[in-house]
Design a protein around this motif. Structure first.
Motif: not given
Lengths: 219, 265, 206
Positions: C44-48, C62-66
């Motif tokens: 949920a946090t990474f999605f947010t 937009h950030l992907m943060l993978n």
């Protein structure tokens, strides 16, 4: 039958390397408890509740629940399932998608059948006067409704003892009165952490204060 | 592209699923299977007519989900932004001998390029509109419950259910942090300051989510959690499910025939 | 960057789905009952966090943060990304069902790779080393994702998708630097604020 509800002897606890919250805490709660627990911010009220239920393991000391000393996780689990724990933040407690699923979660884990669990969910909703809420999505509830359902989810376990961590925070008067009504009618022993003096006056026969790592009974 | 969410906005509009709509009342298990077959079939189409037919079929489902045009347009904007990009590149970049239609400056526009762009757009929208109409008319947790009874791995369903539940909570945390930052005049431009702002947001969200997860876990084991997030899966097939299946099968056959027929010629 | 429905050929879609199934199975096996809530809340946090946009000139990234997900979660990145994309697809139609496999692999695969390669260096006490490798993790994860997107497009149509693929790759170069910087700074933030979050998640990286 159990001669005590909760018994802590020589309990010590600290978070990580921080200064200890308890160094030698002793407490015995009797089976007909109707108590409030007060204390300043950071005095360790929530920590104490979690130590009692074995959610946090103390660094030293012994914990007894329902007349039996608990040591292993299995011991604590057995005791924990007889305790209805209402957490401070209802959003932590209500993790299922719908109200009905949340109320049925405990009973199902206790080995009840789907039909029995659904029956308990409906009865609990009637008790909370939230009939018709079974299929409501949890995230659509108001704060007050969430708190009532959270209390319901604890009651649905058919516990022998209720623990409530600041149940009246951010509640409107009407919901607060509902909570009082439910508590007085449930017939169970309970321990309630609260700041609200007015609320405690109505529900608590005994009062304890947590201060400097020690518990004192107030009269 | 999607614009940034306003601080007080969450992506959850449960009001969008109209409980009286026909498609909302169809058994979600049937809907998942039908949408899956539909998507794979539509994705494999190779001619314009069949793709157009698929889009028509998908559009046909919309009224039964009572979607408003505005909400639909909003949801379709992302995918069509991608297709706009394809329309801007494909017609000019066809290097197999193409039939030149004209030229814009030094760039040659080919019929084949335009046809391919159109095909992609039709197929993509046919799939996405079907997902919106058929799956979008059920709340996420209902779809999760249905996939559990369709033998989807239990752990994945548990994870999905909890993630959906805590999405809204994390959005609230996000909104709170954003408000606090905005009050102190933060803007998320790509400057050092803004980058630090974004990092503060992400870092704080992660820290909070770990604390939250610990509390949730405690609440779960307090109620005897043993690895299952239970949901009601008491689905029974009704007459409307057979009606839906029949209509879907008819449309699928029609489109398959269209695709197949045109490939022979 | 997610590839839309309708663009890729069936064999490419199926290969992506097969690779993702494999990754998700490996990831799920590493999630014990006690780690399920943590994984879910982090999903949920990474999605947010993927809703955070940084404005670069006229456009917005937009950030992907993978890379970060891979660092913190190892193979568990696969189920996390799968669920994230599934929810995105169902709520916002960023993607649909047939591209779920390819897109999950394109995002999670590079994340897992940089996580497995770099997590030891990043979790270690050497600050400079940690900074360099966390920048590389963020940078490389996006670079590889963009590359995989190109590969998927070119495998579908090697001739006609060339311009589109190259444009996507080129447009992601600035994003690589941003994701690198974000990964570096987030790792530094976590090390300062809550270092216990950056200990080797043995259950995830095993």
């Amino acid at each position: 039958m159990a001669d005590y509800l909760v018994k802590l002897s020589h309990v010590a606890f600290a978070y990580g390397n921080r200064p200890p919250i308890f160094s030698d805490l002793n407490l015995e709660l009797e089976t007909n408890l109707k108590a409030g627990l007060i204390g300043g911010n950071g005095s360790g009220k929530s920590t104490l509740l979690q130590i009692i239920t074995g959610l946090i393991k103390p660094k030293a000391g012994e914990i007894g629940l329902f007349g039996k000393i608990r040591r292993t996780e299995a011991d604590f689990r057995e005791g924990r399932l007889q305790i209805g724990f209402v957490f401070q933040d209802s959003n932590d407690q209500l993790f299922c998608p719908t109200v009905g699923d949340d109320l049925a979660f405990g009973p199902l884990n206790l080995g009840k059948s789907r039909a029995e669990a659904d029956q308990i969910a409906l009865e609990t909703l009637a008790l909370l006067r939230l009939e018709g809420f079974r299929d409501r999505a949890t995230y659509g509830l108001s704060d007050g409704e969430k708190k009532l359902v959270a209390i319901g989810s604890a009651l649905a376990m058919r516990p022998k003892f209720l623990i409530l961590d600041e149940p009246t925070n951010c509640l409107d008067d009407e919901t607060r009165d509902r909570v009082i009504e439910i508590l007085l009618a449930c017939g169970l022993p309970y321990l309630i952490v609260a700041h609200d003096k007015n609320f405690l006056e109505k529900v608590a026969r005994q009062r304890f204060r947590l201060k400097n790592g020690q518990i004192e009974a107030l009269t | 592209m999607s614009s940034e969410l306003a601080p007080d906005q969450t992506p959850f509009d449960d009001g969008l699923t109209d409980s009286k709509a026909f498609l909302t009342r169809v058994d979600p298990r049937v809907k998942i299977i039908a949408t899956l077959i539909w998507s794979i079939l539509a994705a494999s189409l190779e001619n314009l007519a069949a793709a157009g037919l698929a889009l028509g079929g998908a559009l046909l489902a919309l009224p039964f989900a009572s979607w408003s045009f505005r909400n639909l347009a909003k949801r379709l904007s992302t995918i069509n932004f991608f297709f706009l990009f394809m329309w801007l590149t494909l017609p000019f970049s066809f290097s197999t001998p193409g039939q030149a239609l004209g030229a814009i400056g030094p760039l040659k526009v080919t019929l084949e390029g335009l046809t391919l762009a159109a095909l992609l757009t039709l197929k993509g929208n046919a799939i996405v509109i079907a997902v919106i109409a058929v799956l979008g008319s059920s709340p996420l947790y209902v779809l999760a419950a249905a996939s559990r009874s369709l033998r989807c791995p239990e752990k994945l369903v548990n994870l999905f259910l909890l993630a959906v539940r805590y999405l809204q909570i994390m959005f609230m945390e996000y909104a709170r942090l954003r408000k606090a930052m905005r009050a102190r005049g933060f803007k998320l431009n790509f400057s050092r300051n803004a980058l630090n702002g974004a990092v503060f947001l992400i870092g704080s969200l992660l820290v909070r989510s770990f604390d939250r997860a610990e509390r949730v876990h405690k609440a779960m084991i307090s109620r005897g959690y043993k690895g299952v997030v239970w949901v009601r899966t008491d689905f029974t097939l009704q007459r409307r499910d057979f009606v839906f299946s029949l209509v879907s099968l008819f449309l699928l056959a029609l489109i398959a025939l269209g695709g197949f027929w045109w490939r022979i010629i | 960057m997610h590839i839309s429905e309708g663009v890729l050929s069936l064999p490419v879609l199926l290969s992506g789905a097969a690779l993702t199934t494999f990754g998700v199975a490996l990831g799920l096996r590493r999630i014990g009952d006690e780690n399920l809530p943590k994984t879910a809340v982090l999903t949920a946090t990474f999605f947010t966090a993927s809703f955070i946009h940084l404005n670069v000139g006229p456009s917005s990234v937009h950030l992907m943060l993978n890379g970060l997900i891979g660092l913190m979660m190892g193979w568990v990145a696969f189920p996390i990304v799968l669920i994230g994309l599934l929810i995105q697809g169902l709520l916002f139609q960023y993607g649909g069902l047939t591209t779920l496999g390819v897109n999950t692999f394109n995002v999670a695969g590079p994340g897992v790779l940089v996580g497995l390669l770099f997590h030891k260096a990043i979790y270690g006490p050497d600050t400079t080393k940690s900074s360099i490798f966390s920048f590389m993790a963020g940078f490389l994860a996006i670079a590889l994702t963009a590359l995989l997107v190109c590969v998927a497009l070119l495998l579908t149509n090697p001739v006609n998708y060339k311009v589109a693929a190259l444009t996507i790759l080129a447009s992601h170069v600035p994003v690589m630097f941003i994701e690198g910087a974000v990964a570096l700074l987030v790792v530094r933030f976590l090390k300062k604020v809550k270092p216990e979050l950056l200990v080797d998640p043995k259950w995830a990286n095993k």
